[in-house]
Design an enzyme around this catalytic site. Structure first.
Site, short mmCIF file in Angstrom:
data_model
loop_
_atom_site.label_atom_id
_atom_site.label_comp_id
_atom_site.label_asym_id
_atom_site.label_seq_id
_atom_site.Cartn_x
_atom_site.Cartn_y
_atom_site.Cartn_z
N CYS A 72 19.60 -21.08 2.21
CA CYS A 72 19.92 -21.97 1.08
C CYS A 72 20.06 -21.22 -0.25
CB CYS A 72 18.83 -23.03 0.93
SG CYS A 72 18.83 -24.27 2.24
N HIS A 73 19.18 -20.26 -0.48
CA HIS A 73 19.10 -19.64 -1.80
C HIS A 73 19.71 -18.25 -1.87
CE1 HIS A 73 16.42 -22.84 -3.19
NE2 HIS A 73 15.77 -22.71 -2.05
N CYS A 116 -1.55 -7.21 -9.68
CA CYS A 116 -1.62 -5.93 -10.39
C CYS A 116 -1.15 -6.03 -11.84
CB CYS A 116 -0.78 -4.88 -9.67
SG CYS A 116 -1.33 -4.48 -8.00
N THR A 401 1.83 7.32 -13.91
CA THR A 401 1.79 8.45 -13.00
C THR A 401 1.44 9.77 -13.70
OG1 THR A 401 3.08 9.81 -11.47
CG2 THR A 401 4.31 8.73 -13.23
N GLU A 402 0.71 10.56 -12.97
CA GLU A 402 0.33 11.89 -13.42
C GLU A 402 1.55 12.77 -13.68
OE1 GLU A 402 -2.44 15.17 -11.22
OE2 GLU A 402 -3.12 13.09 -11.22
N ARG A 426 -8.23 15.13 -11.70
CA ARG A 426 -8.39 13.77 -12.20
C ARG A 426 -9.80 13.46 -12.66
NH1 ARG A 426 -4.67 10.68 -7.61
NH2 ARG A 426 -2.67 11.21 -8.55
N ARG A 568 -9.61 13.91 -4.99
CA ARG A 568 -8.27 14.10 -4.40
C ARG A 568 -7.31 14.62 -5.46
NH1 ARG A 568 -3.60 11.28 -4.28
NH2 ARG A 568 -4.48 9.32 -5.08
#
Length: 598
Positions: A72-73, A116, A401-402, A426, A568
């Site tokens: 439909c869309h 988020c 982002t780094e 970090r 990490r």
């Protein structure tokens, strides 16, 4: 209240309950407060969405319903092209997701993006309270389940590790079922931004970058404070180039190479122009899953791992959103359900000082996969090792982002001064930022940096960036002393010219910050990654307390511990998911094909 015939009431209850409505909502399929009611008001019958089968059935992927939406869309792409407004949720990094991830027929709709993002999105008939899957109480576990399926390999989780494991097992001849508790696939991998670390690749060689497996091992061990399991780190580095080639063969573009914190050389692979790596890889993996006709099921929560009397994992108990409880017998299970950074109570349990911090993770990262593994006898290790990322946009859950710092941005405090080597690890950058006034910093860059990294455009789109035609104008916009910021930039640019950062010993100075306009994003540390998890062997077997592997049980990705140690390095997560996902998939397929011991 409109009178309903008994037959329509029964049909309404059935449809409503299948779509997660309350009994009252189910009894009122035409209630105007839900999409089903609006459809009925416009003369659209239930069969247009649900098909003409009797009784009406809705699978956990809500396939038929979503086919009705598209019929439909139009497709998500077509809807996005017609959408109005500054923020267009139909065109995003989430990819080609199901309409029902956000829109409900017999329940309130809610924007998945809201997990988020802090921006407001208008959505038809919004839910009063947003309750994603992980917010619900733990489901009951029935003593017996009659509905039963069989397959070779079950993969739990649909991030990069899970999808790669599934593709690898399938290509090795195994019948595979992928189970994902969220309404969309991709997991945290979809949010990965910076890139994928790999050593001695052909893309590095093409750019004249000298790297080695040994150097990647050294950097990773140093970054993890030597708490890492060396044998796992060696596998990560030794197979990293092959993992880049694997993704390239699947259709990914990882030809651009940059640098992330803690790396001695440029080894972070990403799409040309510096686009975000995660959404790109997830789209490639999804496309390959469709090509292979993989059985991927969303809205499907695994509530228990099944085992026989000998302790071998023999399948899973699943709670489907519509199907309810059923079991899948399998010859091998791969757990790739991610970590627990989106579970604030568990984070605070292991690291009380992190209580109240925001998280950059998608809402499914709650750690229930760890619970499954531990309940099956798996050993947990390094659970207190939780990483906070130094650059989450203040007032949001959006990770900056780094790679922005890797491409030349600097960090300044409210006094307009640098205070740290921007591409340190970090944990060190986060600690330094938390020591500044306001426990935040400004990531400052210029037009040259902006043009060098495509994903920066997204931060402008989300209105996270302040700007100025001159350093002084930028200082006014972010309310720091103008002269101090100008002097800071001057000193940094002098360091770039001299190829030596006397102040903070930053080893990589890619470009001077001299090209107008000048920009800044306020950033704060937030919970980003959990290094701890299930202990695995070099073959990704989940290890038991007796030091032996649990037969038929494999794990890969953030649900495991040992690869990253105490911290990490940026770019190592995607590398881990691809490499260990490939190993887990191959091992699971081999286990599925091996004769079962009596």
């Amino acid at each position: 209240m409109r009178h309903l015939s008994s037959s329509r009431l029964i049909l309404g209850c059935l449809l409503g309950l299948l779509l997660g409505a309350s009994p009252m909502q189910a009894a009122l399929p035409q209630a105007p407060g839900f999409l089903a009611g609006q459809h009925a008001k416009n003369g659209i019958a239930c069969a247009e969405c649900h098909g003409k089968g009797r009784p009406v059935k809705v699978d956990d992927n809500e396939t038929t319903v979503n086919e009705g939406c598209v019929r439909c869309h139009g497709s998500l792409k077509e809807v996005g092209a017609k959408a109005q407004g500054h923020i267009n949720p139909h065109v995003s990094h989430l990819g080609d997701i199901a309409c029902t991830a956000c829109h409900g027929g017999h329940r309130g709709s809610w924007a998945y993006c809201g997990n988020c993002h802090g921006f407001e999105l208008k959505i038809p008939f919004p839910a009063t309270v947003m309750k994603p899957a992980e917010a619900a109480p733990k489901p009951p576990q029935p003593a017996s389940v009659r509905r039963r399926e069989r397959t070779d390999v079950v993969v739990i989780g649909s991030g990069a590790a899970g999808m790669v494991a599934a593709l690898t097992a399938h290509d090795a001849g195994a019948k595979v079922v992928v189970l994902e508790k969220q309404p969309i696939t991709g997991g945290n991998s979809m949010l990965a931004a910076g890139g994928m670390n790999a050593a001695a690749t052909r893309f590095q060689a093409k750019k004249g970058i000298k790297d080695s497996v040994e150097l990647m091992v050294k950097d990773t061990m140093t970054g993890g404070k030597n708490l890492n399991e060396l044998e796992l780190v060696k596998i990560l580095a030794e197979q990293s180039a092959a993992s880049v080639e694997y993704l390239t063969e699947l259709g990914a573009d990882l030809s651009d190479v940059g640098r992330m914190g803690g790396a001695s050389v440029d080894r972070t692979h990403r799409p040309q122009g510096g686009k975000a790596v995660g959404a790109h890889i997830v789209d490639v993996l999804r496309a390959n899953a469709v090509k292979r006709k993989l059985d991927v099921r969303v809205n499907s929560r695994v509530v228990r791992l099944l085992e026989n009397r000998q302790g071998r994992i023999t399948g899973v108990l699943v709670q489907g959103r519509h199907r309810g409880f059923y079991r899948i017998d399998a010859k091998a299970v791969v757990l790739a359900a991610g970590g627990f950074s989106a579970n604030p109570e568990r984070v605070a349990h292991y690291q009380p000082t992190f209580q109240g911090m925001t998280s950059s993770n998608q809402p499914g990262a709650t750690g229930d996969g760890l619970d499954l593994g531990a309940a099956a006898g798996g050993v947990l290790k390094d659970m207190e090792q939780i990483q906070i990322h130094p650059s989450i946009a203040a007032g949001s859950r959006i990770l900056i982002t780094e790679a922005v710092r890797g491409n030349g941005a600097i960090l300044v405090n409210r006094e307009g001064k640098r205070f740290v080597n921007e591409i340190t690890t970090r944990d060190a950058a986060s600690k330094a930022t938390l020591a500044q006034p306001g426990q935040s910093a400004f990531m400052v860059f210029d037009e040259g940096v902006r043009q060098s990294l495509k994903q920066i455009d997204g931060y402008f789109h989300l209105e996270l960036v302040k700007e100025g035609a001159t350093p002084e104008a930028l200082a006014a916009a972010i309310q720091v002393p103008p002269q101090a910021l100008k002097e800071t930039l001057d000193r940094y640019n002098q360091a770039v010219a001299a190829k030596a950062d006397a102040e903070f010993k930053r080893p990589d100075l890619p470009r001077a910050l001299t090209t107008p306009k000048f920009y800044a994003i306020e950033v704060k540390p937030g919970v980003h990654y959990t290094m701890g998890g299930l202990k695995i062997s070099t073959r990704t077997e989940v290890m038991a307390k007796d030091g032996k592997p649990i037969p038929g049980f494999f794990a890969a990705g953030e649900v495991t511990g040992g690869v990253h140690g105490a911290n990490r390095l940026g770019g190592n997560s995607i590398s881990e998911t691809i490499t260990f996902g490939r190993i887990a998939g191959a091992q699971a397929a081999a286990a599925a094909h091996a004769p079962v011991k009596p």
